[in-house]
Design an enzyme around this catalytic site. Sequence first.
Site, mmCIF file in Angstrom:
data_model
loop_
_atom_site.group_PDB
_atom_site.id
_atom_site.type_symbol
_atom_site.label_atom_id
_atom_site.label_comp_id
_atom_site.label_asym_id
_atom_site.label_seq_id
_atom_site.Cartn_x
_atom_site.Cartn_y
_atom_site.Cartn_z
ATOM 1 C CD GLU A 1 10.854 13.194 10.502
ATOM 2 O OE1 GLU A 1 9.772 12.698 10.852
ATOM 3 O OE2 GLU A 1 11.662 12.592 9.777
ATOM 4 C CE LYS B 1 -1.899 2.632 3.122
ATOM 5 N NZ LYS B 1 -1.925 3.951 2.454
ATOM 6 C CD GLU C 1 13.879 0.908 8.466
ATOM 7 O OE1 GLU C 1 14.332 1.952 8.984
ATOM 8 O OE2 GLU C 1 14.543 -0.130 8.329
ATOM 9 C CB CYS D 1 13.626 9.040 7.026
ATOM 10 S SG CYS D 1 14.491 7.887 5.964
HETATM 11 P P1 NAD Z 1 2.698 8.424 7.556
HETATM 12 O O1 NAD Z 1 3.034 7.655 8.780
HETATM 13 O O2 NAD Z 1 1.658 9.458 7.632
HETATM 14 O O3 NAD Z 1 2.205 7.419 6.405
HETATM 15 C C1 NAD Z 1 3.002 6.351 5.946
HETATM 16 C C2 NAD Z 1 2.089 5.275 5.413
HETATM 17 O O4 NAD Z 1 1.352 4.712 6.486
HETATM 18 C C3 NAD Z 1 1.046 5.766 4.399
HETATM 19 O O5 NAD Z 1 0.894 4.777 3.407
HETATM 20 C C4 NAD Z 1 -0.196 5.899 5.269
HETATM 21 O O6 NAD Z 1 -1.388 5.817 4.527
HETATM 22 C C5 NAD Z 1 -0.041 4.718 6.198
HETATM 23 N N1 NAD Z 1 -0.724 4.821 7.488
HETATM 24 C C6 NAD Z 1 -1.064 5.952 8.165
HETATM 25 N N2 NAD Z 1 -1.668 5.624 9.335
HETATM 26 C C7 NAD Z 1 -1.668 4.267 9.401
HETATM 27 C C8 NAD Z 1 -2.116 3.313 10.380
HETATM 28 N N3 NAD Z 1 -2.707 3.689 11.517
HETATM 29 N N4 NAD Z 1 -1.937 2.003 10.113
HETATM 30 C C9 NAD Z 1 -1.325 1.596 8.988
HETATM 31 N N5 NAD Z 1 -0.901 2.441 8.023
HETATM 32 C C10 NAD Z 1 -1.064 3.757 8.232
HETATM 33 O O7 NAD Z 1 4.091 8.993 7.019
HETATM 34 P P2 NAD Z 1 4.349 9.921 5.744
HETATM 35 O O8 NAD Z 1 3.895 11.298 6.094
HETATM 36 O O9 NAD Z 1 3.831 9.258 4.521
HETATM 37 O O10 NAD Z 1 5.938 9.885 5.663
HETATM 38 C C11 NAD Z 1 6.766 10.747 6.337
HETATM 39 C C12 NAD Z 1 7.355 10.080 7.569
HETATM 40 O O11 NAD Z 1 7.976 8.863 7.220
HETATM 41 C C13 NAD Z 1 8.425 10.917 8.214
HETATM 42 O O12 NAD Z 1 8.299 10.853 9.609
HETATM 43 C C14 NAD Z 1 9.707 10.229 7.770
HETATM 44 O O13 NAD Z 1 10.824 10.457 8.592
HETATM 45 C C15 NAD Z 1 9.276 8.807 7.779
HETATM 46 N N6 NAD Z 1 10.175 8.016 6.946
HETATM 47 C C16 NAD Z 1 11.003 7.093 7.527
HETATM 48 C C17 NAD Z 1 11.892 6.373 6.759
HETATM 49 C C18 NAD Z 1 12.825 5.346 7.345
HETATM 50 O O14 NAD Z 1 13.308 4.512 6.608
HETATM 51 N N7 NAD Z 1 13.086 5.354 8.639
HETATM 52 C C19 NAD Z 1 11.938 6.598 5.389
HETATM 53 C C20 NAD Z 1 11.094 7.544 4.832
HETATM 54 C C21 NAD Z 1 10.201 8.241 5.617
#
Ligand code: NAD
Length: 468
Positions: free
Chosen positions: A371, A167, A240, A274
């Site tokens: 962040e 997803k 992650e 990230c």
């Molecule tokens: P997000 O957590 O809002 O969403 C990520 C994904 O999770 C999306 O597909 C979203 O629809 C889904 N999601 C949201 N709530 C959920 C739930 N309750 N259960 C299951 N899935 C759910 O994050 P974002 O805004 O898309 O991405 C930015 C964040 O991701 C930043 O904090 C960034 O640092 C982090 N990030 C981490 C890494 C890493 O490898 N550590 C890499 C890239 C981004």
Amino acid sequence: MTQHLMTINGESRDAAQRFDVINPATGEPFATAPEADAAILDDAMAGAQQAFRSWKLDDDARREALRLAAKALGDATPQIATLLTQEQGKPLGEAMFEVMGVGMWLQYYADLEVEREIVQDDDAAFVEVVRRPIGVVAAIAPWNFPLLLSSWKIAPALRAGNTVVLKPSPYTPLSSLAMVAVLNQALPPGVLNVVTGGDSLGAAMTAHPTPRKVSFTGSVSAGKKVAIASAADLKRVTLELGGNDPAIVLDDVDPAVVGKQLFSAAFQNNGQTCIAVKRVYVPESLHDAVVDALVAEAESVVVGDGMDEATKLGPVQNRPQFDRVAALVQGALASGAKAAAGGAALERPGYFFAPTILTDAADGTEIVDEEQFGPALPVIPYSDLDEAVERANATTYGLGASVWATDTERGEAVARQLDAGSAWVNTHAALAPNLPFGGLKWSGIGVENGPWGLKGFTDMQVVHRRKQ
Ligand code: NAD
């Protein structure tokens, strides 16, 4: 107009409802994506479950399929990269690079030799630790590097013998739909499925009885929800999550050179990485010179539509993130910080924010402690190196960190004190398919990439044969 569809059990699939996908360079919708409902998710899970029965059996066939998938993707790179730029905002060259990265990861896992782990083989017994695929993997991805970060899940999960339901983020669904359609040219039906929808679809995946593993990349807050939901039936999880990477500059550097390098490390993908540098600690004696170098970069970098060849920084990817960056910068300015460059949104359509360098932002200001995930960087002076290390570590995050030094051995000694899954010297975000990547503290659980990442998609079994 192309109708972007899901791939479920090898077949293209639409949904009764579709949602808008916005081009962040204009702020306007430019396409739609299917909104999967519970029945569609059930079909995807059932297809993946069925495909697992045969996919898990033949390692050589899996390696060959991953190679062919990488080849198919290579041929489709320009179309997929264009979609990625339109929906994500990043410059087209970087989008091309991201698609090529997916090919690299597929190829790496196709080629990886996984050594047998034989613990005992003598007259008494043969004992081997066997790595077994777990089953169906729910793979949930964010919007910043939608394709590459998905491939960090897809490639090792499939190589290990699992099947996947992916997803992507609702902000960037189209490039993933296109990528999965292409990869399916080389994969048996049901091995790799993609469903699109909002956060609630992600929650439905983590609550679904079929997946035995959830591999999640995203924010800390959603990651915690994923961990709680997965605990209900003891699904394995890899998380992650977010970071607040510090960079510590030592007193022996050339500030003009390091300032330029720090700008790249902080503003790559418009800070929406990230492991972008998210706060810089600089010796008082070098503070102004480092700030000057950062400001020179911030004021000369070309910000624009990712489809324009000259563009180096695109828009912020989505409206809520744009509002968050603006609020964090406003909050910092209101509490005494100064904008040495930028400090506000750009007057034009789309989600453009001026590359911002902040001084005088104290610890305790949100933009230092949280962040920001956008084009704004606080520069913080220090007088004592031990204290700088302590401040760098005084956070719930622990993803990446770097030290910048002319005496690299001294730099390494400092880097080893930093609480981060990756600690770099004179570089930042140096990633490779064969290196483990993951976060300490709230930045995650488990790692991706390398043989370690592959093992995260397996359960261990001890096979013990007595010989006497
Ligand atoms: P997000 O957590 O809002 O969403 C990520 C994904 O999770 C999306 O597909 C979203 O629809 C889904 N999601 C949201 N709530 C959920 C739930 N309750 N259960 C299951 N899935 C759910 O994050 P974002 O805004 O898309 O991405 C930015 C964040 O991701 C930043 O904090 C960034 O640092 C982090 N990030 C981490 C890494 C890493 O490898 N550590 C890499 C890239 C981004």
